[in-house]
Scaffold this motif. Structure first.
Motif, PDB file in Angstrom:
ATOM      1  N   VAL A 188      41.486 -42.900  51.211  1.00 30.61           N
ATOM      2  CA  VAL A 188      42.285 -44.335  50.990  1.00 30.61           C
ATOM      3  C   VAL A 188      41.618 -44.942  49.839  1.00 30.61           C
ATOM      4  CG1 VAL A 188      42.749 -46.414  52.055  1.00 30.61           C
ATOM      5  CG2 VAL A 188      42.658 -44.312  53.531  1.00 30.61           C
ATOM      6  N   ASP A 189      40.705 -45.192  49.918  1.00 31.92           N
ATOM      7  CA  ASP A 189      40.085 -45.874  48.505  1.00 31.92           C
ATOM      8  C   ASP A 189      40.036 -45.160  47.334  1.00 31.92           C
ATOM      9  OD1 ASP A 189      38.254 -47.779  47.495  1.00 31.92           O
ATOM     10  OD2 ASP A 189      36.896 -46.385  47.055  1.00 31.92           O
ATOM     11  N   LEU A 190      40.344 -43.904  47.260  1.00 36.75           N
ATOM     12  CA  LEU A 190      40.652 -43.247  45.875  1.00 36.75           C
ATOM     13  C   LEU A 190      42.089 -43.661  45.521  1.00 36.75           C
ATOM     14  CD1 LEU A 190      39.700 -40.730  43.739  1.00 36.75           C
ATOM     15  CD2 LEU A 190      40.784 -39.345  45.423  1.00 36.75           C
ATOM     16  N   VAL A 191      43.019 -43.509  46.359  1.00 38.47           N
ATOM     17  CA  VAL A 191      44.319 -44.031  46.001  1.00 38.47           C
ATOM     18  C   VAL A 191      44.478 -45.262  45.670  1.00 38.47           C
ATOM     19  CG1 VAL A 191      46.795 -43.936  46.926  1.00 38.47           C
ATOM     20  CG2 VAL A 191      45.239 -41.863  47.472  1.00 38.47           C
ATOM     21  N   VAL A 192      44.001 -46.069  46.456  1.00 44.25           N
ATOM     22  CA  VAL A 192      44.241 -47.678  46.226  1.00 44.25           C
ATOM     23  C   VAL A 192      43.389 -48.114  45.200  1.00 44.25           C
ATOM     24  CG1 VAL A 192      44.226 -49.833  47.562  1.00 44.25           C
ATOM     25  CG2 VAL A 192      45.043 -47.812  48.615  1.00 44.25           C
ATOM     26  N   SER A 193      42.231 -47.786  44.878  1.00 42.72           N
ATOM     27  CA  SER A 193      41.327 -48.454  44.035  1.00 42.72           C
ATOM     28  C   SER A 193      41.073 -47.585  42.741  1.00 42.72           C
ATOM     29  CB  SER A 193      39.825 -48.510  44.669  1.00 42.72           C
ATOM     30  OG  SER A 193      39.870 -49.052  46.020  1.00 42.72           O
ATOM     31  N   PHE A 194      41.728 -46.403  42.679  1.00 44.40           N
ATOM     32  CA  PHE A 194      41.535 -45.681  41.528  1.00 44.40           C
ATOM     33  C   PHE A 194      42.777 -45.226  41.014  1.00 44.40           C
ATOM     34  CE2 PHE A 194      40.211 -41.902  39.072  1.00 44.40           C
ATOM     35  CZ  PHE A 194      39.524 -42.695  38.141  1.00 44.40           C
ATOM     36  N   ILE A 195      43.460 -44.411  41.788  1.00 42.64           N
ATOM     37  CA  ILE A 195      44.813 -43.488  41.268  1.00 42.64           C
ATOM     38  C   ILE A 195      45.631 -44.467  40.972  1.00 42.64           C
ATOM     39  CG2 ILE A 195      46.414 -41.670  41.965  1.00 42.64           C
ATOM     40  CD1 ILE A 195      44.297 -40.278  43.380  1.00 42.64           C
ATOM     41  N   ILE A 196      46.004 -45.257  41.905  1.00 45.80           N
ATOM     42  CA  ILE A 196      47.327 -46.048  41.539  1.00 45.80           C
ATOM     43  C   ILE A 196      47.063 -47.003  40.495  1.00 45.80           C
ATOM     44  CG2 ILE A 196      48.636 -48.115  42.410  1.00 45.80           C
ATOM     45  CD1 ILE A 196      48.565 -46.828  45.165  1.00 45.80           C
ATOM     46  N   PRO A 197      45.984 -47.876  40.416  1.00 45.01           N
ATOM     47  CA  PRO A 197      45.553 -48.688  39.321  1.00 45.01           C
ATOM     48  C   PRO A 197      45.494 -48.015  37.939  1.00 45.01           C
ATOM     49  CG  PRO A 197      43.783 -48.566  40.807  1.00 45.01           C
ATOM     50  CD  PRO A 197      44.881 -47.825  41.601  1.00 45.01           C
ATOM     51  N   ILE A 198      44.808 -46.739  37.963  1.00 45.48           N
ATOM     52  CA  ILE A 198      44.519 -46.260  36.760  1.00 45.48           C
ATOM     53  C   ILE A 198      45.806 -45.439  36.076  1.00 45.48           C
ATOM     54  CG2 ILE A 198      43.322 -44.036  35.643  1.00 45.48           C
ATOM     55  CD1 ILE A 198      41.770 -46.795  36.245  1.00 45.48           C
ATOM     56  N   THR A 199      46.623 -45.080  36.986  1.00 48.65           N
ATOM     57  CA  THR A 199      48.128 -44.398  36.595  1.00 48.65           C
ATOM     58  C   THR A 199      48.808 -45.835  35.954  1.00 48.65           C
ATOM     59  OG1 THR A 199      47.916 -42.980  38.292  1.00 48.65           O
ATOM     60  CG2 THR A 199      50.001 -43.327  37.441  1.00 48.65           C
ATOM     61  N   LEU A 200      48.833 -46.760  36.482  1.00 45.43           N
ATOM     62  CA  LEU A 200      49.482 -47.849  35.930  1.00 45.43           C
ATOM     63  C   LEU A 200      48.853 -48.234  34.377  1.00 45.43           C
ATOM     64  CD1 LEU A 200      50.005 -50.253  38.957  1.00 45.43           C
ATOM     65  CD2 LEU A 200      51.746 -49.218  37.679  1.00 45.43           C
ATOM     66  N   ILE A 201      47.584 -48.186  34.524  1.00 44.98           N
ATOM     67  CA  ILE A 201      46.958 -48.678  33.241  1.00 44.98           C
ATOM     68  C   ILE A 201      47.251 -47.590  32.277  1.00 44.98           C
ATOM     69  CG2 ILE A 201      44.633 -48.709  31.955  1.00 44.98           C
ATOM     70  CD1 ILE A 201      43.418 -50.218  34.710  1.00 44.98           C
ATOM     71  N   ILE A 202      47.159 -46.435  32.383  1.00 50.01           N
ATOM     72  CA  ILE A 202      47.390 -45.306  31.499  1.00 50.01           C
ATOM     73  C   ILE A 202      48.968 -45.498  31.125  1.00 50.01           C
ATOM     74  CG2 ILE A 202      47.469 -42.875  30.985  1.00 50.01           C
ATOM     75  CD1 ILE A 202      45.061 -42.640  32.912  1.00 50.01           C
ATOM     76  N   ILE A 203      49.973 -45.481  31.933  1.00 47.52           N
ATOM     77  CA  ILE A 203      51.300 -45.581  31.353  1.00 47.52           C
ATOM     78  C   ILE A 203      51.472 -46.656  30.777  1.00 47.52           C
ATOM     79  CG2 ILE A 203      53.448 -45.918  32.378  1.00 47.52           C
ATOM     80  CD1 ILE A 203      52.667 -44.141  34.915  1.00 47.52           C
ATOM     81  N   LEU A 204      50.784 -47.935  31.167  1.00 45.68           N
ATOM     82  CA  LEU A 204      51.363 -49.194  30.211  1.00 45.68           C
ATOM     83  C   LEU A 204      50.386 -49.135  28.753  1.00 45.68           C
ATOM     84  CD1 LEU A 204      50.561 -51.857  32.877  1.00 45.68           C
ATOM     85  CD2 LEU A 204      52.732 -51.293  31.976  1.00 45.68           C
ATOM     86  N   TYR A 205      49.293 -48.627  28.785  1.00 46.06           N
ATOM     87  CA  TYR A 205      48.777 -48.555  27.316  1.00 46.06           C
ATOM     88  C   TYR A 205      49.512 -47.346  26.661  1.00 46.06           C
ATOM     89  CZ  TYR A 205      45.406 -52.212  26.993  1.00 46.06           C
ATOM     90  OH  TYR A 205      44.895 -53.446  26.843  1.00 46.06           O
ATOM     91  N   VAL A 206      49.924 -46.435  27.216  1.00 50.23           N
ATOM     92  CA  VAL A 206      50.554 -45.403  26.391  1.00 50.23           C
ATOM     93  C   VAL A 206      51.754 -45.988  25.865  1.00 50.23           C
ATOM     94  CG1 VAL A 206      51.634 -43.196  26.419  1.00 50.23           C
ATOM     95  CG2 VAL A 206      49.731 -43.424  27.477  1.00 50.23           C
ATOM     96  N   ARG A 207      52.561 -46.386  26.591  1.00 48.87           N
ATOM     97  CA  ARG A 207      53.669 -47.511  26.123  1.00 48.87           C
ATOM     98  C   ARG A 207      53.167 -48.403  25.089  1.00 48.87           C
ATOM     99  NH1 ARG A 207      58.622 -47.304  24.331  1.00 48.87           N
ATOM    100  NH2 ARG A 207      59.824 -49.239  24.716  1.00 48.87           N
ATOM    101  N   VAL A 208      52.032 -49.269  25.144  1.00 52.29           N
ATOM    102  CA  VAL A 208      51.641 -50.197  24.331  1.00 52.29           C
ATOM    103  C   VAL A 208      51.365 -49.575  23.093  1.00 52.29           C
ATOM    104  CG1 VAL A 208      49.967 -51.729  23.846  1.00 52.29           C
ATOM    105  CG2 VAL A 208      51.119 -52.031  26.106  1.00 52.29           C
ATOM    106  N   PHE A 209      50.671 -48.555  23.042  1.00 52.11           N
ATOM    107  CA  PHE A 209      50.257 -47.848  21.516  1.00 52.11           C
ATOM    108  C   PHE A 209      51.333 -47.258  21.046  1.00 52.11           C
ATOM    109  CE2 PHE A 209      45.994 -48.415  23.484  1.00 52.11           C
ATOM    110  CZ  PHE A 209      45.337 -49.258  22.463  1.00 52.11           C
ATOM    111  N   VAL A 210      52.440 -46.891  21.643  1.00 51.32           N
ATOM    112  CA  VAL A 210      53.532 -46.085  21.037  1.00 51.32           C
ATOM    113  C   VAL A 210      54.280 -47.365  20.167  1.00 51.32           C
ATOM    114  CG1 VAL A 210      55.758 -45.197  21.578  1.00 51.32           C
ATOM    115  CG2 VAL A 210      53.573 -44.285  22.526  1.00 51.32           C
ATOM    116  N   VAL A 211      54.270 -48.481  21.120  1.00 52.25           N
ATOM    117  CA  VAL A 211      55.174 -49.316  20.428  1.00 52.25           C
ATOM    118  C   VAL A 211      54.274 -49.990  19.301  1.00 52.25           C
ATOM    119  CG1 VAL A 211      56.050 -51.748  20.887  1.00 52.25           C
ATOM    120  CG2 VAL A 211      56.685 -49.956  22.476  1.00 52.25           C
ATOM    121  N   ALA A 212      53.013 -50.450  19.390  1.00 54.92           N
ATOM    122  CA  ALA A 212      52.138 -50.772  18.245  1.00 54.92           C
ATOM    123  C   ALA A 212      52.029 -49.900  17.225  1.00 54.92           C
ATOM    124  CB  ALA A 212      50.708 -50.950  18.964  1.00 54.92           C
TER     125      ALA A 212
END
Length: 326
Positions: A188-212
């Motif tokens: 539970v902690d792995l999914v809620v505290s790590f996998i979900i937020p880290i996936t969001l962070i990576i997706i958002l920053y990949v998009r950010v750096f492509v646009v940047a």
């Protein structure tokens, strides 16, 4: 004779008490002195960030308010969590099983809040770079305040849910009296505290750096003489791209410090908080709180200027909050 020298954490509980830790060796003492220095440095640097963003009016921006929330959690790590963690590794727990479970609500809440702050920072940079025209409307001081408040509230409630079994049955996972160990559901902690937020962070920053990158290529190194407006747009874009790069470094360092701890859950084992095997990974997470303000000092000129004004006590002068730092 060797048995007579054995000291118990709770001598009155002869059959169930843990043994007292052995006296520290000189190398171990130096190591804990180093950890104490890191703890003090973490608290001091993050306190400078808190004072800087809170005091100087020019730094009252939505992005900096997110950094302020992160600095508060980092300050609590250096001021509270690190010293207690150092004590727990070399002393007996004498406050009882329930207080042990209750104490661990604090580090879990602070760590989850730090993860949440990182997600909010990533969302902020995503909107700033990918939708700059609507950024002032979508990301306001009021909206950011609400998001930060909800982040901390969620962290507190989540920590209670995560440690519910330990609060319901205090001391369930202790092998002896005088020990402070709690157990959390690793999956539970792995999914809620790590996998979900880290996936969001990576997706958002990949998009950010492509646009940047695409924006950086579109910006010409020279400025047209007939367009003052163009020069201002270029300046703003460069500033946003630089901020995205700096905060990207912040996120990468965050991932490097947090990943080892959560990777243990990938093996299918629950995380036994308080055990000696995870002490190194906990301190690695805590060390991230010391690195964050160092990153600010290296890449944010306003932080260097703010530190200079703070340590020279110029902030006590009238109208010092109006100082130009940007």
């Amino acid at each position: 004779m060797a048995l007579e020298r054995v000291e118990l954490c709770l001598p009155q509980l002869l059959n169930t008490s843990c043994l007292k830790p052995e006296p520290l060796h000189s190398v171990t003492v130096l190591f804990y002195i180093f950890l104490s220095f890191i703890s003090l440095l973490t608290a001091a640097l993050n306190l400078l960030v808190i004072i800087s963003i809170s005091h100087f009016r020019q730094l009252h921006t939505p992005t900096n308010f997110l950094l302020l929330s992160l600095a508060i959690s980092d300050f609590l790590v250096g001021f509270l969590l690190m010293p207690v963690e150092i004590l727990l590794t070399e002393t007996c727990w004498i406050l009882g099983d329930f207080m042990c479970a209750l104490y661990y609500l604090l580090p879990v809440t602070i760590i989850i809040a730090s993860v949440g702050n990182m997600v909010l920072i990533s969302i902020d940079r995503y909107v700033a770079i990918c939708d700059p025209l609507h950024y002032p409307i979508k990301v306001t001081q009021k909206i950011v305040t609400i998001c930060v408040f909800l982040c901390w509230i969620f962290s507190a409630f989540y920590s209670i849910i995560l440690l519910h079994d330990n609060l319901k049955q205090p001391g369930k996972y202790n092998s002896c009296k005088g020990q402070c160990v709690v157990n959390i559901t690793g999956a539970v902690d792995l999914v809620v505290s790590f996998i979900i937020p880290i996936t969001l962070i990576i997706i958002l920053y990949v998009r950010v750096f492509v646009v940047a990158v695409s924006q950086a290529r579109a910006i010409k190194p020279h400025i047209s003489n007939d367009s003052l407006k163009r020069s201002r747009i270029i300046k703003v874009k460069r500033s946003e791209i630089k901020a995205a790069r700096t905060l990207g470094i912040l996120v990468v360092v965050f991932l490097m410090c947090y990943s080892p701890y959560y990777c243990v859950s990938l093996t299918g084992h629950d995380i036994l908080i308080g055990s000696s095997t995870e002490t190194f990974m906990i301190f690695l997470i805590y060390f991230n709180s010391c690195l964050n303000p160092v990153i600010y000092a290296l890449f944010y000129p306003w932080f260097k200027k703010a530190i200079r004004l703070i340590v020279t006590f110029q902030i006590i002068q009238p109208d010092s909050h109006k100082a130009k730092l940007l």
